[in-house]
Design an enzyme around this catalytic site. Structure first.
Site, PDB file in Angstrom:
ATOM      1  N   GLY A 116       0.845  -1.072  -0.108  1.00 50.33           N
ATOM      2  CA  GLY A 116      -0.092  -0.036   0.135  1.00 50.33           C
ATOM      3  C   GLY A 116       0.925   1.119  -0.049  1.00 50.33           C
ATOM      4  N   GLY A 117       0.390   2.342   0.730  1.00 50.84           N
ATOM      5  CA  GLY A 117       1.291   3.344   0.856  1.00 50.84           C
ATOM      6  C   GLY A 117       2.589   3.463   1.207  1.00 50.84           C
TER       7      GLY A 117
ATOM      8  N   GLY B 252      22.990   8.347 -32.361  1.00 47.99           N
ATOM      9  CA  GLY B 252      22.386   9.065 -31.215  1.00 47.99           C
ATOM     10  C   GLY B 252      23.061   8.694 -29.843  1.00 47.99           C
ATOM     11  CB  ALA B 253      23.368   5.327 -28.704  1.00 42.63           C
TER      12      ALA B 253
END
Lengths: 729, 538
Positions: free
Chosen positions: B200-201, B435-436
């Site tokens: 949960g939280g 681009g790498a």
């Protein structure tokens, strides 16, 4: 087929950036030891005024190629290496003056390709070919082909090779040359009746074996008539299927034999020398593990007799190179001719050590046509030599199951006096599934047997190999085993001394304490060092010198596979006067002083325990666990803070992988065939696939009945050890 | 507020002294003894947590108690506990009758290898480690103190979730912790070790910290457990499959590593802690080093295979390069095509990032970009120099990646490298394509020293791809064109002549060069423009 000889000459002047490659190649040369320490060759040194070949080609790889290149270089002969594509960066390629690629990795497509090697000889203009051992060294056709193009084969003439290559024929020649023969029938055994008759003439036990046999195939020992009949038929069938030749032999079986061989050296002018014997009894699966020269069992008279008979045989076959006559020796020092190896042997360095003769140099000389300079009286026998074959294999499984990998760290113990390392690898080399897993022939020489053996132990302790599993634990253990120390060895030594197989060094309680103390001391140093910061300036006023603290550990030796719990031993470590080189260890009420530089970065750590020098290696240091080498064996020691003692017992054992529903690769190798596909029903024990490693084929079987869920491999694919191959539902 | 509470506390303590005057001496002595006894008793009770029975149950599960964990984690005798006497304030459901001193968390400060650490350890034996208001306050207190002096926070999580009896108080507590986590982020290193359930939280506090580690077979992280999953989506799943260590270290990438058991995990936390600076104002630690900085590494000369398409393991490069082969790998089982982790060079902590050709050819994809980006940002936040080893064929193409948003995820790594002001040293071992190439700490992204090995190929793309575009109408001569392209571009020269790599170096000398450079870069001064914060493409 298109010729694939790429003639990619070393330092590949390849596409534009040749310069860079040159630069890097030049730098790489620094790690190839090109300095020739020829001081070991003290007998008949190189005469540079003598005519010689200008250039030779070495039709081999690995250590033996390097070995031949070293002598050739010293003699001033140019060298050509041949290599497969995966070997392009191998040491022998780096060492040679030229290199030719002869095909892809598998040996039958490269090192065994006579046509490509002949082409390489022609292309490079080599005048002679040294075949090393294995591969083409006993291939008479290759020798004949070379002859046709006017190139010298550095080895015996092809007639001698073929005469000695056939077991029946070689026996006939040896008998005629008055060499001691194992009592037996010199000729083929026609049927089982004849087998029984001959066996009774010789007297049981007898060995029934295939004429063409080798490697233990088609070979059986019979102790009575019934067995003789049964085994004759079994072996005959086996011989036919393995060798396509079912001619059979029967001979006396020598119980508890030793394997002792005689090195000979002949020239083309009828001279023949014997260079003393080698004891090669420590074997497993007919492969030698440790050899020594001379043999502690051989008397001078026996040595002379063996030598003279060997020379007689050599003359009888017109032998004209280096060769070896193998003998079987019984407990009463009777020796019997076994076979002749018409090549340079793996273990030749120990003979070189005790005689000072460079056998490769002599092979090259006599191949050129020179006479041997030495007389038999001039052949020395000085000191004692041992050779340990360091293999990339796991000695805990059948005394050696091949292993592969990359030598991420590799340091040979050359700093020890009297040590010679014949290897074809260097740090960063790959031990692949395609070739022999030999890493190095570790040779030590000393004035006498104990000295040479002590040097061997030191050398094994100081040998750093990481990245592959290796057999140093076994070698090191043999080197201090009582029977071996006394020289009481036979070819059955390994199964007798290790009836359950080799299970790692067995430690005495004192030795256990030493290992635990060592691990604790090194771990204390590690923890102390973790507090030595150079740029953490806060809270200096409460800083405590970490070498003034007492470190309290709870140590534990590794548990075995059965999961039996080892006992926890509390160990306290402090540093005497805060000196990081002086650890005092309290264990079981005793105090042990461990002194020396406990350097955690060096692969080898030389320390003194209570004043006694000892060499150890730190293999790995993880959180709460340190692995040290002691007597050649790795000990993974758990070293936890003392208060962890109460907590470790709460840790749950990990659920084991259900091994019955998965098939895991037991060794690295290539998948030869996949016999099932997804969805197939298989029954327990059914063969699922065949894996090939180091020339051995192994069937892998289903552990339970079930449906195939996944098959992760394809035929021809190579796999690592422990890789998942097949999963059942 | 702090001042006030301190004043109040001293006022309470002075009360008995005031009463002394008014009462008889004997009763005063008795009272003093009684108080001393009560302190002793409460302390004893606090040390027992939820009681022996629950401790035994905890042990039976293969788990240690909160205090045992602290004892293993820190230097012996260095733990100073805070708020041992704190109690919860809940009065509903009869809770006022059941109180444990310290409530369900142990907090304090200690030392690891002589350096200060603040820590909390949730106590599963007290109300299942559930989070009450006081529980949260205790945690927030040590986090604030940690930020005040600049020391890392380690959280040992073992909690069933919110204290349901406390209702919204518990939720408020979570939010307070989250806020403190965010405030501390980039100020002091924060490490979470999940040693039990965390649902949960509760899962968001570890998610906000720098590193989350788990214990195999005894820890779980999920938003909702299997029962709720079944009710909502009708999906049947076990705890282990839904949120076990394997799930989060291999599939989801939520956790940065997993260990065999409590002891193993805590021992490893000590190792990790040793690499980290205490705060963002401290330099990367330099520890005494046995490994010579000038060590030549011959094995690196042959590590890159001759065949340019053949794989090798970048971890081999890392292990032989760094001090003693000690490498604390972060996320070893997730996005294996990039290797990240801490190591030391000549004693100084560095972050290592390397493309690993052994997996998916070392390409950059969504997962590896995110993994790399987060690590680079951690290093930059805490002054840890970054060593980047480049062998990258490019970003992974395809619909799966495009639909998944490789553009914005790949941009994270680009952003992280471009933003980083710490010393950046880059070694191109083989491929640096497209681009790498730019992304992997290139010169253009303010790389301080960029090196190429002789095997390096810096190009827009590989020969085959380039030729198929450049010579699309000349298919017959493709082989010839490829050779031409290879000759022109498949080598380090195009980059070297333009100064995009500072030098072409011999692999075996890489260690020496990097150690020299790190030494030189110690005094590097580089600042990004002042801003509230950048807007990384999350």
């Amino acid at each position: 087929l298109r010729m694939r000889v790429l003639a990619c000459v070393r330092c590949v002047a390849h596409k534009g950036f040749g310069q860079v490659r040159l630069a890097s190649a030049a730098s790489q040369k620094k790690y190839v030891d090109l300095r020739e320490d020829r001081s070991i060759y003290r007998t008949d040194p190189i005469n540079h005024d003598e005519p010689k070949f200008d250039k030779i080609l070495i039709a081999n790889r690995g250590e033996i190629a390097c070995r031949v290149i070293k002598t050739a270089r010293a003699m001033g002969i140019k060298t050509v290496a041949v290599h497969s594509d995966v070997d392009s960066n191998a040491l022998h390629v780096r060492m040679a003056d030229e290199a030719v690629c002869v095909g892809p990795a598998p040996t039958n497509q490269s090192y065994l390709r006579v046509d490509r090697i002949l082409q390489a000889v022609k292309d490079t203009g080599a005048q002679a070919v040294h075949p090393g051992y294995g591969f083409l060294s006993e291939n008479t056709l290759f020798a004949a082909d070379l002859e046709k193009i006017g190139v010298t084969f550095v080895g015996p003439n092809s007639k001698a090779i073929s005469d000695m290559g056939d077991k029946i024929n070689s026996k006939k020649i040896a008998t005629a040359a008055k060499v001691n023969m194992i009592p037996g029938h010199d000729g083929e055994i026609a049927d089982e009746d004849m087998c029984v008759k001959v066996a009774n003439e010789i007297g049981y036990p007898v060995m029934i074996k295939a004429s063409a046999g080798g490697g233990g195939k088609g070979m059986r020992c019979a102790w009575n008539d019934k067995q003789a009949r049964e085994f004759f038929n079994l072996s005959k069938h086996e011989a036919l299927s393995f060798f396509g030749d079912d001619r059979m032999l029967v001979e006396k079986f020598v119980d508890n034999p030793r394997h002792i061989e005689m090195q000979i050296l002949c020239d083309k002018h009828g001279h023949a020398l014997w260079l003393n014997e080698r004891e090669c009894s420590i074997q497993r699966r007919n492969q030698k593990v440790i050899e020594e020269a001379p043999s502690s069992f051989v008397t001078p008279e026996m040595r002379r007799a063996m030598g003279e008979q060997s020379v007689q045989l050599a003359r009888a076959v017109g032998y004209d190179s280096a060769g070896t006559i193998e003998f079987l020796v019984d407990g009463k020092r009777n020796f019997y001719f076994l076979e002749m190896n018409t090549r340079l042997q793996v273990e030749h360095p120990i003979t070189e050590s005790i005689t000072g003769i460079d056998i490769v140099q002599q092979m090259l000389r006599v191949a050129y046509g020179h006479k041997l300079n030495l007389t038999q009286e001039q052949v020395p026998l000085e000191g004692w030599a041992f050779e340990s074959r360091v293999y990339a294999e796991d000695p805990h499984r059948g005394f050696g199951l091949p292993s592969v990998g990359r030598l991420s760290k590799y340091v040979e113990p050359k700093h020890i006096a009297g040590v010679r390392c014949d290897s074809g690898v260097r740090e960063g080399s790959e031990i692949s599934i395609y070739y022999d897993p030999l890493i190095c022939k570790l040779v030590t020489h000393g004035a006498d047997r104990p000295t040479a053996l002590a040097r061997m132990r030191d050398a094994l302790d100081g040998y750093v190999i990481r990245g592959v599993t290796h057999n140093i634990p076994l070698l090191r253990d043999i080197c201090q085993e009582q029977r071996f120390l006394e020289g009481r060895i036979t070819t059955k030594y390994l199964p007798e001394v290790y009836p359950e197989g080799f299970q790692g060094a067995k430690l005495t309680p004192e030795e256990e304490e030493t290992v635990l103390s060592l691990a604790a001391a090194l771990n204390a140093r590690k923890i102390a060092r973790s507090k030595q910061f150079k740029n953490q300036s806060r809270q200096q006023s409460t800083y405590v010198d970490p070498y003034t603290i007492t470190y309290k550990f709870i140590t534990e030796l590794p548990v075995d596979d059965e999961g039996t719990s080892a006992k926890q031993v509390p160990v306290h470590v402090h540093f005497e006067n805060g000196d990081e080189k002086e650890a005092r260890v309290s264990i079981n009420g005793k105090t042990l002083a461990i002194s020396g530089d406990m350097n955690l970065a060096h692969p080898i750590v030389s320390l003194k325990t209570d004043g006694k020098p000892m060499t150890t290696q730190i293999v790995s240091k993880k959180a709460g666990e340190i692995t040290v080498v002691y007597r050649g064996t790795n000990f993974k020691v758990s070293v936890l803070p003392e208060h962890a003692q109460h907590y470790v017992k709460h840790m749950l054992p990990k659920p084991k992988l259900d091994l019955s529903s998965v098939l895991i690769s037991p060794m690295p190798g290539a998948i030869k065939s996949v016999l099932v596909k997804v969805g197939d029903m298989v029954s327990e024990g059914q063969q699922l696939l065949v894996i090939e490693a180091m020339k051995m084929q192994n069937g892998l079987h289903a552990a339970k009945t079930g449906k195939v869920k996944t098959v992760t491999v394809k035929e021809g694919q190579t796999v690592d050890e422990g890789e998942l191959l097949v999963e059942l539902e | 507020i702090k001042m006030l509470s301190r004043y109040a506390r001293s006022a309470i303590f002075s009360l008995p002294r005031g009463m002394q005057m008014a009462t008889r001496a004997t009763s005063s002595i008795q009272h003093t003894l009684k108080v001393a006894e009560k302190i002793e008793k409460t302390r004893e009770k606090a040390l027992l947590g939820g009681g022996q029975k629950r401790i035994d149950a905890q042990h039976k599960r293969g788990k240690l108690t909160a205090r045992e964990r602290i004892e293993l984690l820190v230097d012996p005798g260095s733990f100073r506990e805070y708020d041992m006497f704190a109690e919860h304030t809940c009065t509903d459901f009869g809770m006022q009758k059941e109180k444990y001193p310290g409530d369900s968390v142990v907090t304090g400060r200690a030392q690891i290898a002589g350096r200060t650490v603040f820590l909390f350890s949730q106590d599963f034996t007290v109300f299942g480690g559930s989070l009450s208001s006081i529980h949260a306050k205790k945690i927030v207190k040590i986090m604030k103190d940690a930020m005040l002096v600049g020391a890392p926070v380690i959280g040992l999580n073992d909690s069933g979730g919110a204290r349901i009896q406390e209702g919204v108080e518990s939720l408020a507590g979570y939010a307070d912790i989250f806020q403190a986590n965010v405030m501390a982020s980039g100020v002091v290193p924060q490490i979470s070790l999940i040693m039990g359930p965390c649902a949960g939280g509760a899962v968001y506090s570890p998610a906000l910290t720098d590193f989350t580690f788990m214990v195999r077979d005894s820890s779980y992280l999920f938003i909702t457990g299997p029962d709720v999953v079944k009710a909502v989506t009708n999906e049947e799943v076990t705890q282990e499959e839904l949120g076990g260590a394997k799930t989060h270290t291999v599939t989801s990438g939520v956790a940065h590593g997993a260990f065999e058991n409590d002891v193993d995990a805590l021992m490893n936390m000590r190792e990790l802690f040793n690499y980290l600076p205490l705060s963002n104002t401290d330099a990367s630690p330099i520890r005494a080093c046995d490994d010579p900085w000038y060590r030549v590494v011959p094995s690196l000369d042959t590590v890159v295979p001759l065949e340019s398409t053949a794989a090798y393991n970048m971890k081999d490069v890392v292990l032989s390069l760094v001090d003693e082969g000690d490498f604390f790998e972060i996320m070893p089982d997730y996005a294996k095509n990039i290797v990240v982790g801490f190591a030391r060079m000549n004693g100084r902590t560095v972050g290592v990032v390397g493309n690993n050709p052994k997996f998916a050819a070392g390409c950059l994809d969504i997962n590896s970009s995110i993994k790399g980006a987060r690590f680079v940002r951690f290093c930059d936040a805490f002054n840890i120099p970054i060593i980047t080893l480049v062998d990258v064929p490019g970003f992974l193409p395809g619909t799966a990646q495009e639909y998944g948003g490789i553009i914005r995820h790949g941009a994270k790594l680009l952003y992280a490298y471009a933003e980083a002001t710490v010393p950046k040293i880059t070694v191109i071992t083989r491929k640096a394509f497209g681009g790498a190439y730019d992304v992997m700490a290139s010169k253009h992204l303010r790389g301080d020293l960029n090196y190429a090995w002789p095997t390096a190929e810096v190009a827009v793309m590989g020969a085959k791809g380039a030729v198929s575009i450049l010579f699309r109408n000349d298919k017959e001569n493709a082989v010839k064109h490829e050779e031409e392209y290879t000759e022109l571009f498949s080598n380090p020269f195009p980059a070297a002549v333009r100064g995009f790599v500072d030098d072409i170096i011999i692999p075996s000398e890489t260690r020496r060069r990097i150690c020299e450079d790190l030494n030189m870069l110690e005094s590097k001064k580089l600042k990004n423009p002042k801003k509230k914060h950048g807007n990384i493409p999350l």
